[in-house]
Design an enzyme around this catalytic site. Sequence first.
Site, PDB file in Angstrom:
ATOM      1  N   LYS A 111     -20.443  -0.388   2.719  1.00 14.56           N
ATOM      2  CA  LYS A 111     -20.076   0.311   3.755  1.00 14.56           C
ATOM      3  C   LYS A 111     -21.112   1.097   4.079  1.00 14.56           C
ATOM      4  O   LYS A 111     -21.097   1.425   5.657  1.00 14.56           O
ATOM      5  CB  LYS A 111     -18.611   1.068   3.330  1.00 14.56           C
ATOM      6  CG  LYS A 111     -17.671   0.143   3.278  1.00 14.56           C
ATOM      7  CD  LYS A 111     -16.309   1.149   3.552  1.00 14.56           C
ATOM      8  CE  LYS A 111     -15.050  -0.049   3.636  1.00 14.56           C
ATOM      9  NZ  LYS A 111     -13.847   0.875   3.380  1.00 14.56           N
ATOM     10  N   LYS A 194     -15.747 -11.855   2.824  1.00 16.05           N
ATOM     11  CA  LYS A 194     -14.319 -11.448   2.636  1.00 16.05           C
ATOM     12  C   LYS A 194     -13.814 -11.315   4.170  1.00 16.05           C
ATOM     13  O   LYS A 194     -14.202 -10.964   5.188  1.00 16.05           O
ATOM     14  CB  LYS A 194     -14.405 -10.209   2.150  1.00 16.05           C
ATOM     15  CG  LYS A 194     -13.061  -9.591   1.548  1.00 16.05           C
ATOM     16  CD  LYS A 194     -12.955  -8.183   0.886  1.00 16.05           C
ATOM     17  CE  LYS A 194     -13.579  -7.296   1.661  1.00 16.05           C
ATOM     18  NZ  LYS A 194     -13.179  -6.050   1.373  1.00 16.05           N
ATOM     19  N   LYS A 197     -11.259  -6.104   8.126  1.00 18.95           N
ATOM     20  CA  LYS A 197     -10.814  -5.547   9.571  1.00 18.95           C
ATOM     21  C   LYS A 197     -12.109  -5.104  10.275  1.00 18.95           C
ATOM     22  O   LYS A 197     -12.236  -4.969  11.419  1.00 18.95           O
ATOM     23  CB  LYS A 197     -10.201  -4.213   9.220  1.00 18.95           C
ATOM     24  CG  LYS A 197      -8.819  -4.403   8.823  1.00 18.95           C
ATOM     25  CD  LYS A 197      -8.276  -3.016   8.380  1.00 18.95           C
ATOM     26  CE  LYS A 197      -6.942  -2.940   7.508  1.00 18.95           C
ATOM     27  NZ  LYS A 197      -6.501  -2.001   6.797  1.00 18.95           N
TER      28      LYS A 197
HETATM   29  P1  TYM Z   1      -7.595  -1.576   2.288  1.00 23.15           P
HETATM   30  O1  TYM Z   1      -7.006  -1.065   3.225  1.00 23.15           O
HETATM   31  O2  TYM Z   1      -8.878  -2.058   2.464  1.00 23.15           O
HETATM   32  O3  TYM Z   1      -6.853  -3.002   2.022  1.00 23.15           O
HETATM   33  C1  TYM Z   1      -5.439  -2.995   1.764  1.00 23.15           C
HETATM   34  C2  TYM Z   1      -5.058  -3.955   0.589  1.00 23.15           C
HETATM   35  O4  TYM Z   1      -5.338  -5.290   1.167  1.00 23.15           O
HETATM   36  C3  TYM Z   1      -6.267  -6.110   0.111  1.00 23.15           C
HETATM   37  N1  TYM Z   1      -7.306  -6.801   0.707  1.00 23.15           N
HETATM   38  C4  TYM Z   1      -7.520  -8.167   0.637  1.00 23.15           C
HETATM   39  N2  TYM Z   1      -6.874  -9.096  -0.485  1.00 23.15           N
HETATM   40  C5  TYM Z   1      -7.347 -10.359  -0.337  1.00 23.15           C
HETATM   41  N3  TYM Z   1      -8.203 -10.822   0.592  1.00 23.15           N
HETATM   42  C6  TYM Z   1      -8.708  -9.946   1.550  1.00 23.15           C
HETATM   43  N4  TYM Z   1      -9.735 -10.626   2.423  1.00 23.15           N
HETATM   44  C7  TYM Z   1      -8.596  -8.527   1.481  1.00 23.15           C
HETATM   45  N5  TYM Z   1      -8.628  -7.546   2.191  1.00 23.15           N
HETATM   46  C8  TYM Z   1      -8.014  -6.382   1.886  1.00 23.15           C
HETATM   47  C9  TYM Z   1      -7.014  -4.841  -0.670  1.00 23.15           C
HETATM   48  O5  TYM Z   1      -7.596  -5.206  -1.883  1.00 23.15           O
HETATM   49  C10 TYM Z   1      -5.967  -3.704  -0.772  1.00 23.15           C
HETATM   50  O6  TYM Z   1      -5.019  -4.287  -1.915  1.00 23.15           O
HETATM   51  N6  TYM Z   1      -9.121   1.626  -1.121  1.00 23.15           N
HETATM   52  C11 TYM Z   1      -7.842   0.791  -0.733  1.00 23.15           C
HETATM   53  C12 TYM Z   1      -6.635   1.724  -0.313  1.00 23.15           C
HETATM   54  C13 TYM Z   1      -6.115   2.596  -1.401  1.00 23.15           C
HETATM   55  C14 TYM Z   1      -5.603   2.268  -2.725  1.00 23.15           C
HETATM   56  C15 TYM Z   1      -5.280   3.322  -3.545  1.00 23.15           C
HETATM   57  C16 TYM Z   1      -5.282   1.022  -3.166  1.00 23.15           C
HETATM   58  C17 TYM Z   1      -6.386   4.018  -1.411  1.00 23.15           C
HETATM   59  N7  TYM Z   1      -6.001   4.420  -2.540  1.00 23.15           N
HETATM   60  C18 TYM Z   1      -4.668   3.346  -4.412  1.00 23.15           C
HETATM   61  C19 TYM Z   1      -4.386   1.161  -4.336  1.00 23.15           C
HETATM   62  C20 TYM Z   1      -4.178   2.468  -5.119  1.00 23.15           C
HETATM   63  C21 TYM Z   1      -8.335   0.207   0.456  1.00 23.15           C
HETATM   64  O7  TYM Z   1      -9.217   0.287   1.109  1.00 23.15           O
HETATM   65  O8  TYM Z   1      -7.607  -0.988   0.745  1.00 23.15           O
END
Ligand code: TYM
Length: 332
Positions: A111, A194, A197
Site C-alpha cells: 500500500k 488480487k 477495490k
Molecule cells: P478489506 O476491507 O480489504 O476486505 C474485507 C474482506 O474481504 C476479503 N477480501 C478478499 N477475499 C478473497 N479475494 C479477494 N480478492 C479479496 N479482497 C478482499 C478480505 O480478506 C477481508 O476478509 N484489514 C481488513 C479489515 C479488518 C479486519 C479487522 C478483518 C479490520 N479489522 C479485524 C478481520 C478482523 C481489510 O482491510 O479488509
Amino acid sequence: MHRVFSGIQPTGNLHLGNYLGATRNWVALQADFECIFCIVDMHAITVWQDPEQLRASTREVAASLIAAGVDPRRHVVFNQSQVPGHAELAWIFNCVARMGWLNRMTQFKEKAGKNKENASVGLFAYPNLMAADILLYKATHVPVGDDQKQHLELTRDIAQKFNNDFKCDIFPIVEPLILGVATRVMSLRDGTKKMSKSDPSDLSRINMIDDADTIAKKIRKAKTDPEDLPVSEEGFAGRPEARNLMSIYAALDGIEMDAVLGRFGGAQFSTFKQELADLAVAKLSPIQDEMRRLMADPGYIDGVLRDGAARARAIAAPIMAEIQDIVGFLRA
Ligand code: TYM
C-alpha cells in the site's frame, strides 16, 4: 466461549472477492457463533477519504452486509469509530507490538509503495488497530480472505506478548477462518493479481452494485489464454486465469472444483464464460435488489448501526476496564 469478529473497510464498492472471500462466510457462521461485524472506518482513513463519501460508503457496506444475509437483530453490526475502545486498545498495542514485526507486513509495503516516507503513521500501525478490533471483544474466530492471514498472525503475536508481559491470560489466541474455494479471488484482467477495490481498472473486478449487463460484459472481457479449459487441477499450472474463473464458478454455485472441472473441462472459454455470467447474475441480483431497497431507507441503516454500536460498547466496556487494570491505568 466462541465469538466471531470480522471487519470490512468502507472504501468504495464491495466486490466479488469481498463477498466470496469474506461476507458470504460471515452469513454462514451466524448459525453457530455469536458474531460481531464491524465496518472499519478508522482503518479506511489510513489513506485519504473524502468525508461525505466515507459516510455514504459506510451506509452502503452496511446495506450490502444485510442484503447478503447478515442478521443485525441476532448479531452486532456497527462502525468502528463509534466504539472508543478500538482506539484505546490500539494505543496500548502500539506499545506492545515491535517495529520489527510491523516492518515485515507485506500489505503495508504494497500500500505504501515506493513512497514509504509519505505514508501515514496510521497505515503503518494499521495491524495494531486490527488486533485491537478483535481482542477488544476477546473474539476467538476471525473469518477473512487469504490476504489477511499475516495480520492475524500478528494479532496472535500481540495477544501472546501482552499475556506474557503482564503475566495474565486475558486474550485468546485467535483462529483465522479462511473458508471456501475462493479465499483469494483474482483480478479478471490479470490472474496473478488480487481482485481489489484499488485497481484502477474497473474491468478487473465485479462490483456488488454492477448490473447484469455490466457483470456479463466484464466476464466476457476477462483475460483468458488460447487453450481449452483443463480437465483436472494439474491443468491449472501456468494458467491462473482459468483457475480463477473456474474457482469463482465453484464458489458461486456452492460446489467443489472437481465438479466444475468435470462439467467444463475441455470446453472453450467462450462457452464457459456465458455460463459463468448467467450464474453470477442469478446469484448476485437478488442481493443487489435487496441492497437497493435498503439504501433507499438510510434511516433504517443508521438505526441498525446505532443499535449495533451500543451493543458493541456494552460488550467492550468490562473488557476494556479489565485491560486498564492489568496495564496499571488508575481507574480512580
Ligand atoms: P478489506 O476491507 O480489504 O476486505 C474485507 C474482506 O474481504 C476479503 N477480501 C478478499 N477475499 C478473497 N479475494 C479477494 N480478492 C479479496 N479482497 C478482499 C478480505 O480478506 C477481508 O476478509 N484489514 C481488513 C479489515 C479488518 C479486519 C479487522 C478483518 C479490520 N479489522 C479485524 C478481520 C478482523 C481489510 O482491510 O479488509
